[in-house]
Design an enzyme around this catalytic site. Sequence first.
Site, PDB file in Angstrom:
ATOM      1  N   HIS A  70      -3.333   7.152   2.230  1.00 55.59           N
ATOM      2  CA  HIS A  70      -3.737   5.826   1.759  1.00 55.59           C
ATOM      3  C   HIS A  70      -5.082   5.494   2.398  1.00 55.59           C
ATOM      4  O   HIS A  70      -5.264   5.642   3.607  1.00 55.59           O
ATOM      5  CB  HIS A  70      -2.661   4.808   2.154  1.00 55.59           C
ATOM      6  CG  HIS A  70      -3.119   3.395   2.007  1.00 55.59           C
ATOM      7  ND1 HIS A  70      -3.648   2.909   0.841  1.00 55.59           N
ATOM      8  CD2 HIS A  70      -3.156   2.367   2.907  1.00 55.59           C
ATOM      9  CE1 HIS A  70      -3.983   1.637   1.010  1.00 55.59           C
ATOM     10  NE2 HIS A  70      -3.691   1.291   2.253  1.00 55.59           N
TER      11      HIS A  70
ATOM     12  N   CYS B 178       0.818  -1.216   0.000  1.00 62.61           N
ATOM     13  CA  CYS B 178       0.000   0.000   0.000  1.00 62.61           C
ATOM     14  C   CYS B 178       0.854   1.269   0.000  1.00 62.61           C
ATOM     15  O   CYS B 178       0.323   2.365  -0.203  1.00 62.61           O
ATOM     16  CB  CYS B 178      -0.948  -0.010   1.194  1.00 62.61           C
ATOM     17  SG  CYS B 178      -2.072  -1.419   1.151  1.00 62.61           S
TER      18      CYS B 178
ATOM     19  N   ASN C 211     -10.090  -0.486   0.410  1.00 58.23           N
ATOM     20  CA  ASN C 211      -8.632  -0.345   0.301  1.00 58.23           C
ATOM     21  C   ASN C 211      -8.166  -1.019  -0.993  1.00 58.23           C
ATOM     22  O   ASN C 211      -8.165  -2.243  -1.088  1.00 58.23           O
ATOM     23  CB  ASN C 211      -7.990  -0.986   1.538  1.00 58.23           C
ATOM     24  CG  ASN C 211      -6.473  -0.947   1.516  1.00 58.23           C
ATOM     25  OD1 ASN C 211      -5.863  -0.655   0.488  1.00 58.23           O
ATOM     26  ND2 ASN C 211      -5.867  -1.256   2.644  1.00 58.23           N
TER      27      ASN C 211
HETATM   28  N1  COA Z   1     -17.876  -8.303  10.844  1.00 58.15           N
HETATM   29  C1  COA Z   1     -18.336  -8.465  12.086  1.00 58.15           C
HETATM   30  N2  COA Z   1     -17.518  -8.674  13.143  1.00 58.15           N
HETATM   31  C2  COA Z   1     -16.196  -8.692  12.904  1.00 58.15           C
HETATM   32  C3  COA Z   1     -15.664  -8.537  11.623  1.00 58.15           C
HETATM   33  C4  COA Z   1     -16.567  -8.336  10.569  1.00 58.15           C
HETATM   34  N3  COA Z   1     -16.148  -8.155   9.302  1.00 58.15           N
HETATM   35  N4  COA Z   1     -14.317  -8.601  11.704  1.00 58.15           N
HETATM   36  C5  COA Z   1     -14.008  -8.804  12.986  1.00 58.15           C
HETATM   37  N5  COA Z   1     -15.155  -8.862  13.718  1.00 58.15           N
HETATM   38  C6  COA Z   1     -15.299  -9.087  15.137  1.00 58.15           C
HETATM   39  C7  COA Z   1     -14.100  -9.785  15.748  1.00 58.15           C
HETATM   40  O1  COA Z   1     -14.213 -11.176  15.595  1.00 58.15           O
HETATM   41  C8  COA Z   1     -14.205  -9.338  17.169  1.00 58.15           C
HETATM   42  O2  COA Z   1     -15.160 -10.105  17.813  1.00 58.15           O
HETATM   43  P1  COA Z   1     -14.907 -10.600  19.321  1.00 58.15           P
HETATM   44  O3  COA Z   1     -14.803  -9.345  20.133  1.00 58.15           O
HETATM   45  O4  COA Z   1     -16.118 -11.411  19.597  1.00 58.15           O
HETATM   46  O5  COA Z   1     -13.636 -11.376  19.282  1.00 58.15           O
HETATM   47  C9  COA Z   1     -14.746  -7.909  17.070  1.00 58.15           C
HETATM   48  O6  COA Z   1     -15.364  -7.821  15.778  1.00 58.15           O
HETATM   49  C10 COA Z   1     -13.680  -6.848  17.183  1.00 58.15           C
HETATM   50  O7  COA Z   1     -12.623  -7.207  16.323  1.00 58.15           O
HETATM   51  P2  COA Z   1     -11.337  -6.347  16.223  1.00 58.15           P
HETATM   52  O8  COA Z   1     -10.358  -7.013  15.305  1.00 58.15           O
HETATM   53  O9  COA Z   1     -10.896  -5.989  17.613  1.00 58.15           O
HETATM   54  O10 COA Z   1     -11.931  -5.047  15.523  1.00 58.15           O
HETATM   55  P3  COA Z   1     -11.240  -3.685  15.243  1.00 58.15           P
HETATM   56  O11 COA Z   1     -12.017  -2.603  15.870  1.00 58.15           O
HETATM   57  O12 COA Z   1      -9.763  -3.718  15.498  1.00 58.15           O
HETATM   58  O13 COA Z   1     -11.446  -3.533  13.678  1.00 58.15           O
HETATM   59  C11 COA Z   1     -10.227  -3.730  11.645  1.00 58.15           C
HETATM   60  C12 COA Z   1     -10.856  -4.460  12.803  1.00 58.15           C
HETATM   61  C13 COA Z   1      -9.604  -4.754  10.715  1.00 58.15           C
HETATM   62  C14 COA Z   1     -11.323  -2.968  10.901  1.00 58.15           C
HETATM   63  C15 COA Z   1      -9.178  -2.721  12.183  1.00 58.15           C
HETATM   64  O14 COA Z   1      -8.339  -3.370  13.105  1.00 58.15           O
HETATM   65  C16 COA Z   1      -8.359  -2.124  11.113  1.00 58.15           C
HETATM   66  O15 COA Z   1      -8.864  -1.425  10.255  1.00 58.15           O
HETATM   67  N6  COA Z   1      -7.028  -2.344  11.130  1.00 58.15           N
HETATM   68  C17 COA Z   1      -6.169  -1.834  10.095  1.00 58.15           C
HETATM   69  C18 COA Z   1      -6.260  -2.741   8.907  1.00 58.15           C
HETATM   70  C19 COA Z   1      -5.714  -2.117   7.680  1.00 58.15           C
HETATM   71  O16 COA Z   1      -5.918  -0.959   7.418  1.00 58.15           O
HETATM   72  N7  COA Z   1      -5.006  -2.913   6.875  1.00 58.15           N
HETATM   73  C20 COA Z   1      -4.460  -2.497   5.650  1.00 58.15           C
HETATM   74  C21 COA Z   1      -3.340  -1.585   5.880  1.00 58.15           C
HETATM   75  S1  COA Z   1      -2.653  -1.094   4.382  1.00 58.15           S
END
Ligand code: COA
Length: 338
Positions: free
Chosen positions: A261, A119, A291
């Site tokens: 990004h 990215c 993304n």
């Molecule tokens: N739909 C519903 N629930 C979901 C889910 C989805 N698509 N994905 C994860 N969950 C659940 C998890 O299982 C977790 O459940 P639990 O509490 O029962 O275990 C809960 O939601 C919270 O998950 P978590 O991973 O803590 O969520 P988060 O607030 O960190 O959000 C992302 C997850 C991926 C959206 C976030 O971490 C993020 O955007 N990270 C950066 C990723 C990124 O930008 N990557 C590319 C970089 S170039």
Amino acid sequence: MISNSQCDSGISFVGCGSSTPQKIINNDQLGQRVDTNNEWIQSRTGISERRVIGDNESLIDLATDAALKAIRMANWDVKTIDLIILATSTPEDLFGSAPKIQSNLEASNAVAFDLTAACSGFLFALVTASQYLISGSMKRVVVIGADQLSKWVDWDDRKTCVLFGDGAGAVAIETSGEKNGLIGYDMKSDGSKGGCLNLSQANTFLDLVQGATHQKGEYLPIKMEGKEVYKFAVKEVPIILGELLDKYKIDSESIDWLLLHQANQRILDAVASRFSIPSEKVLSNLKDYGNTSAATIPLMLDEAVRGQRIKSGDLVACSGFGAGLSWGAALFYWHGPY
Ligand code: COA
């Protein structure tokens, strides 16, 4: 690490273009495949839908289309292009997809190669291209960011599949005697944290001849530790951007547009709030595309330029970040015709 550097000779941003697949997959449709829903995806990421390349399209087609639009905006004869860099982590050919784009464009005097930095790829390619312009060895370059992550997403993993989409964007940049568009830049890598986000090869070994094996060419789907990547982005992006602003003595109030990004709306908002940049100046099209990896920055730039939000002379603070881990920032003035 390459340290930031002042660009003394002028570079002008004179064209941009973008291209996205026809097929739209919205959050509700994803909810039919994995245990997720529109409310969760929108509130955690800002994404409503994404585009996915179908069987009548290809990454090279999108990249060619985006490049052509940038070249037309710049009003260039394709024969005057010296270099085409394709930033991608998802080439159609591991030997490189850029030469095919060069041939599609009939840019017969251009050398073309791929550059991989996930990215951060577009930003790294832009900085790479600028070196040829600054040195005077080239005059006109097309930088493309294009990715087809839909090929490599595990569509049954709700933690990753909701985030990504396909697309392409491009810019046309040239040497300029009078205007210096690229004020400065910085790029960084930290391979020790690479395990947070990768699309790595499968370790499958097959028998070759008696007593020897060979590794099968095969990749595993994208793996990501979302929280770690999130923390990395909201920590490092403000640092690298802040250092650039300090170095060039630019007040954050002078920034016309924050062009990050497009990974997650919460990351965009967190970075903007660190610099007290109001939301009207924060460019975001995450809701429409998700993304798109190396494509997000030029795709967003193109939309903002053609939508007459970014105008000639505007100052853009830009940052790319992602797998590697890698991240970078650039400050530039848009000098295109819009
Ligand atoms: N739909 C519903 N629930 C979901 C889910 C989805 N698509 N994905 C994860 N969950 C659940 C998890 O299982 C977790 O459940 P639990 O509490 O029962 O275990 C809960 O939601 C919270 O998950 P978590 O991973 O803590 O969520 P988060 O607030 O960190 O959000 C992302 C997850 C991926 C959206 C976030 O971490 C993020 O955007 N990270 C950066 C990723 C990124 O930008 N990557 C590319 C970089 S170039």
